[in-house]
Design a protein around this motif. Structure first.
Motif, PDB file in Angstrom:
ATOM      1  N   GLU A 126       0.848  -1.201   0.000  1.00 22.80           N
ATOM      2  CA  GLU A 126       0.000   0.000   0.000  1.00 22.80           C
ATOM      3  C   GLU A 126       0.878   1.243   0.000  1.00 22.80           C
ATOM      4  N   ARG A 127       1.863   1.233   0.869  1.00 25.03           N
ATOM      5  CA  ARG A 127       2.770   2.387   0.950  1.00 25.03           C
ATOM      6  C   ARG A 127       3.545   2.552  -0.349  1.00 25.03           C
ATOM      7  N   ALA A 128       3.982   1.436  -0.892  1.00 22.43           N
ATOM      8  CA  ALA A 128       4.759   1.511  -2.143  1.00 22.43           C
ATOM      9  C   ALA A 128       3.924   2.155  -3.244  1.00 22.43           C
ATOM     10  N   LEU A 129       2.662   1.747  -3.339  1.00 20.06           N
ATOM     11  CA  LEU A 129       1.807   2.320  -4.389  1.00 20.06           C
ATOM     12  C   LEU A 129       1.587   3.814  -4.145  1.00 20.06           C
ATOM     13  N   THR A 130       1.354   4.167  -2.892  1.00 24.08           N
ATOM     14  CA  THR A 130       1.105   5.571  -2.564  1.00 24.08           C
ATOM     15  C   THR A 130       2.310   6.440  -2.902  1.00 24.08           C
ATOM     16  N   ARG A 131       3.494   5.879  -2.678  1.00 26.97           N
ATOM     17  CA  ARG A 131       4.705   6.711  -2.800  1.00 26.97           C
ATOM     18  C   ARG A 131       5.497   6.464  -4.081  1.00 26.97           C
ATOM     19  N   ILE A 132       4.981   5.630  -4.941  1.00 29.00           N
ATOM     20  CA  ILE A 132       5.836   5.189  -6.049  1.00 29.00           C
ATOM     21  C   ILE A 132       6.252   6.359  -6.957  1.00 29.00           C
ATOM     22  N   SER A 133       5.455   7.405  -6.977  1.00 28.55           N
ATOM     23  CA  SER A 133       5.844   8.550  -7.825  1.00 28.55           C
ATOM     24  C   SER A 133       7.059   9.286  -7.245  1.00 28.55           C
ATOM     25  N   THR A 134       7.417   8.960  -5.989  1.00 27.08           N
ATOM     26  CA  THR A 134       8.586   9.616  -5.393  1.00 27.08           C
ATOM     27  C   THR A 134       9.872   8.806  -5.614  1.00 27.08           C
ATOM     28  N   PHE A 135       9.720   7.626  -6.203  1.00 29.00           N
ATOM     29  CA  PHE A 135      10.908   6.792  -6.453  1.00 29.00           C
ATOM     30  C   PHE A 135      11.845   7.484  -7.440  1.00 29.00           C
ATOM     31  N   GLN A 136      13.113   7.564  -7.053  1.00 26.28           N
ATOM     32  CA  GLN A 136      14.102   8.217  -7.913  1.00 26.28           C
ATOM     33  C   GLN A 136      15.175   7.205  -8.305  1.00 26.28           C
ATOM     34  N   PRO A 137      15.107   6.716  -9.523  1.00 27.19           N
ATOM     35  CA  PRO A 137      16.015   5.640  -9.925  1.00 27.19           C
ATOM     36  C   PRO A 137      17.486   6.018  -9.863  1.00 27.19           C
ATOM     37  N   GLU A 138      17.758   7.309  -9.968  1.00 21.73           N
ATOM     38  CA  GLU A 138      19.171   7.700  -9.950  1.00 21.73           C
ATOM     39  C   GLU A 138      19.771   7.549  -8.554  1.00 21.73           C
ATOM     40  N   LYS A 139      18.908   7.440  -7.545  1.00 22.90           N
ATOM     41  CA  LYS A 139      19.417   7.325  -6.180  1.00 22.90           C
ATOM     42  C   LYS A 139      19.631   5.890  -5.742  1.00 22.90           C
ATOM     43  N   ALA A 140      18.778   5.005  -6.168  1.00 23.27           N
ATOM     44  CA  ALA A 140      18.893   3.602  -5.738  1.00 23.27           C
ATOM     45  C   ALA A 140      18.057   2.720  -6.657  1.00 23.27           C
ATOM     46  N   PRO A 141      18.405   1.440  -6.746  1.00 27.64           N
ATOM     47  CA  PRO A 141      17.567   0.542  -7.536  1.00 27.64           C
ATOM     48  C   PRO A 141      16.178   0.433  -6.890  1.00 27.64           C
ATOM     49  N   PHE A 142      15.203   0.016  -7.685  1.00 28.02           N
ATOM     50  CA  PHE A 142      13.845  -0.066  -7.162  1.00 28.02           C
ATOM     51  C   PHE A 142      13.759  -1.026  -5.967  1.00 28.02           C
ATOM     52  N   GLY A 143      14.481  -2.154  -6.066  1.00 25.90           N
ATOM     53  CA  GLY A 143      14.443  -3.126  -4.974  1.00 25.90           C
ATOM     54  C   GLY A 143      14.893  -2.513  -3.657  1.00 25.90           C
ATOM     55  N   ALA A 144      15.930  -1.701  -3.712  1.00 24.58           N
ATOM     56  CA  ALA A 144      16.427  -1.069  -2.490  1.00 24.58           C
ATOM     57  C   ALA A 144      15.380  -0.108  -1.929  1.00 24.58           C
ATOM     58  N   TRP A 145      14.730   0.615  -2.825  1.00 24.32           N
ATOM     59  CA  TRP A 145      13.672   1.547  -2.410  1.00 24.32           C
ATOM     60  C   TRP A 145      12.518   0.794  -1.737  1.00 24.32           C
ATOM     61  N   LEU A 146      12.107  -0.299  -2.369  1.00 29.44           N
ATOM     62  CA  LEU A 146      10.977  -1.061  -1.840  1.00 29.44           C
ATOM     63  C   LEU A 146      11.325  -1.696  -0.486  1.00 29.44           C
ATOM     64  N   PHE A 147      12.524  -2.242  -0.384  1.00 27.92           N
ATOM     65  CA  PHE A 147      12.890  -2.903   0.872  1.00 27.92           C
ATOM     66  C   PHE A 147      13.176  -1.891   1.986  1.00 27.92           C
ATOM     67  N   ALA A 148      13.494  -0.676   1.609  1.00 25.68           N
ATOM     68  CA  ALA A 148      13.595   0.357   2.652  1.00 25.68           C
ATOM     69  C   ALA A 148      12.210   0.602   3.249  1.00 25.68           C
ATOM     70  N   ILE A 149      11.193   0.625   2.392  1.00 29.32           N
ATOM     71  CA  ILE A 149       9.817   0.770   2.884  1.00 29.32           C
ATOM     72  C   ILE A 149       9.461  -0.426   3.762  1.00 29.32           C
ATOM     73  N   ALA A 150       9.823  -1.617   3.298  1.00 37.92           N
ATOM     74  CA  ALA A 150       9.507  -2.833   4.057  1.00 37.92           C
ATOM     75  C   ALA A 150      10.160  -2.797   5.436  1.00 37.92           C
ATOM     76  N   ARG A 151      11.397  -2.388   5.446  1.00 34.40           N
ATOM     77  CA  ARG A 151      12.139  -2.367   6.712  1.00 34.40           C
ATOM     78  C   ARG A 151      11.530  -1.352   7.681  1.00 34.40           C
ATOM     79  N   HIS A 152      11.143  -0.195   7.154  1.00 33.63           N
ATOM     80  CA  HIS A 152      10.498   0.805   8.017  1.00 33.63           C
ATOM     81  C   HIS A 152       9.182   0.283   8.569  1.00 33.63           C
ATOM     82  N   ALA A 153       8.442  -0.425   7.734  1.00 30.90           N
ATOM     83  CA  ALA A 153       7.150  -0.960   8.194  1.00 30.90           C
ATOM     84  C   ALA A 153       7.364  -1.951   9.336  1.00 30.90           C
ATOM     85  N   ILE A 154       8.404  -2.762   9.218  1.00 30.39           N
ATOM     86  CA  ILE A 154       8.694  -3.746  10.280  1.00 30.39           C
ATOM     87  C   ILE A 154       9.123  -3.010  11.552  1.00 30.39           C
TER      88      ILE A 154
END
Lengths: 184, 339
Positions: free
Chosen positions: A52-80
């Motif tokens: 849910e969070r990923a979908l809400t925030r996906i427009s803020t994903f910046q590929p030049e900063k990190a791969p998508f997987g890293a972005w998604l797992f950062a969200i996962a880690r924060h949720a945990i």
């Protein structure tokens, strides 16, 4: 996943793009959460929250900063982390925790239908400390390299490697039923 | 080798493992090997089939994405790097470039030729993948596989025909016998099932079970089940064999299931031949010689048998016919006779 960055750029507006991302990452995210929280319903709940969070925030994903997987797992880690923080607060306030959460290693509803190898592994992982659990789960579900894991966790790359190696050694000891102070 | 050296080495070995689960280094101390086996197990464990929310969450999330932009309409947000081209054209151009590139690299590069075997096609709930499941690969290479419950291409609640029992596992995984629960095809969504009969399936759920009007000589029905799964899918399976008592007696099953709105299941068919065929007025998929069935011979040795699959979608139903000793023509003949 091929064209991951392109899919992520389109995912906020295009269902097919988000669906491809979801189908690819769902098992990894679910497994990551499962290694961390053990409870099946809670795993589903947190995995849902993460997507849910990923979908809400996906427009803020910046590929030049990190791969998508890293972005998604950062969200996962924060949720945990949010979950554990909330759980700690609840535990201070209420004894309900002990009713709602069976102790690690006793999951009767799973015992019947889970393979012994996974069950034993989950039991062993649950006996690692929180940081070791986090790194083990990240390493073997996200498929990120140590540099990316270091960025997410705030550790140094070499520290990630050392902690992972020691956590694996400790898992070996736990799985062999010979936990002792040497491996801590 | 010192601890420090092993600490330095393990990251490379884990990276190799994550790219290819079977790559355990041969030259390493025993304890280190055990640690890598644990890493291998951690990476292979797929628990996501335990999720009760996967399909519902997917549907919920996708419903929140504006319908008008689902690949149909142009929006300025869709292509931040290329705002002059309609997304449809971009997709077409990308597809064309990809195809040409793929043909070129296939013609010239052995490594890419291997990669190309991983290209998949979708039929019903399955994504057919020309690669080996871990258990399958292990059986074919004679190694003792690590069972991957719920992983690979086999449903979590099904016996896992490919997995060789490990010592201490009790009865271990089932060696296939001609019964409905032993189908080598991953039955979708069989987390928990409620047996029902044809009449209830049709009257209560609108699921009309089709039966074959034709069977090859000597084949007879062993078992028929209709089940309703926990997530409301309906599954019918007929299993047939002959009177042969040999360990490799012919096996034939016909499965019919509902499949809409389900998350896809990867169906790894190894190096089997995958082709498209005409069946019942539509295009189906025929998979020949998928080494997905392991039986035990008279001497107790595991023997891998090739299985042929015919799959197609028909309305809201998905059909799979699988057989160990029937040709493509025979299987299409059976399919055409379903009524």
């Amino acid at each position: 996943m091929a064209n991951e960055t392109d899919l992520a750029a389109r995912a906020a507006d295009e269902a097919a793009a988000f669906a491809a991302i979801y189908d690819h990452y769902f098992p990894r995210v679910y497994n990551y959460v499962r290694y961390r929280v053990r409870d099946l319903d809670l795993t589903d709940e947190l995995t849902s929250l993460i997507f849910e969070r990923a979908l809400t925030r996906i427009s803020t994903f910046q590929p030049e900063k990190a791969p998508f997987g890293a972005w998604l797992f950062a969200i996962a880690r924060h949720a945990i982390q949010d979950h554990f923080r909330a759980e700690r607060r609840r535990r201070w306030l209420s004894l309900d925790f002990f009713v709602e959460h069976p102790s690690p290693g006793v999951l009767p509803e799973e015992a019947a239908d889970q393979a012994d190898t996974i069950q034993r592994m989950l039991n062993a992982v649950s006996q690692l400390d929180a940081r070791e659990q986090d790194l083990i789960a990240l390493k073997f579900t996200s498929r990120l390299d140590n540099v990316q894991i270091a960025r997410i966790t705030g550790l140094s790359e070499s520290n990630v490697g050392v902690i992972l190696y020691r956590a694996l050694r400790r898992l070996r000891t736990l799985l062999n039923g010979k936990e002792n102070s040497y491996d801590r | 080798m010192t601890d420090k050296e092993l600490e330095n080495r393990i990251d490379n070995d884990i990276a190799a493992l994550l790219s290819d689960y079977s790559r355990l280094p041969e030259e390493a101390p025993g304890e280190y090997q055990e640690i890598l086996q644990i890493a291998q197990s951690l990476a292979q464990n797929d628990m996501s089939r335990q999720s009760h929310e996967r399909a519902a969450l997917r549907k919920r999330l996708l419903s929140r994405i504006p319908a008008q932009t689902q690949g149909e309409a142009w929006s300025p947000n869709q292509n931040k790097g290329n705002q002059t081209m309609h997304p449809k054209f971009r997709t077409l151009i990308f597809a064309a470039i990809s195809t040409v590139t793929l043909i070129l690299v296939l013609a010239t590069t052995p490594t890419m030729r291997t990669f190309a075997q991983d290209l998949w096609q979708r039929v019903g709930p399955f994504i057919i993948v020309n690669k080996f499941a871990q258990t399958q690969e292990a059986v074919l290479t004679g190694a003792t596989p690590t069972p991957i419950p719920g992983g690979g291409n086999i449903s979590a609640q099904m016996p896992v025909p490919m997995a060789t029992p490990l010592p201490g596992e009790g009865s271990g995984q089932e060696v296939l016998a001609p019964d409905a629960s032993a189908s080598p095809t991953p039955l979708p969504w069989t987390n928990e099932v409620e047996p029902i009969d044809n009449q209830i399936a049709e009257e209560k759920y609108g699921f009309q079970v089709l039966e074959p009007g034709y069977l090859p000589d000597a084949y007879s029905l062993i078992e028929h089940q209709v089940n309703r799964t926990q997530d409301d899918s309906l599954v019918s399976i007929y299993v047939y064999t002959t009177t042969s008592t040999a360990f490799d007696a012919p096996y034939l099953s016909i499965q019919q299931s509902t499949f809409e709105d389900k998350a896809p299941i990867e169906f790894m068919v190894g190096d089997a031949n995958v082709s498209q065929v005409e069946v019942r007025g539509t295009t189906g998929t025929y998979i020949e010689d998928a080494r997905l069935m392991t039986v035990r011979d008279e001497a107790g040795n595991n023997i891998t048998l090739p299985v042929n699959y015919l799959m197609w979608e028909e309305g809201s139903n998905f059909f799979v016919i699988d057989a160990t000793q029937l040709s493509q023509d025979e299987m299409i003949h059976i399919a055409e006779s379903l009524q």
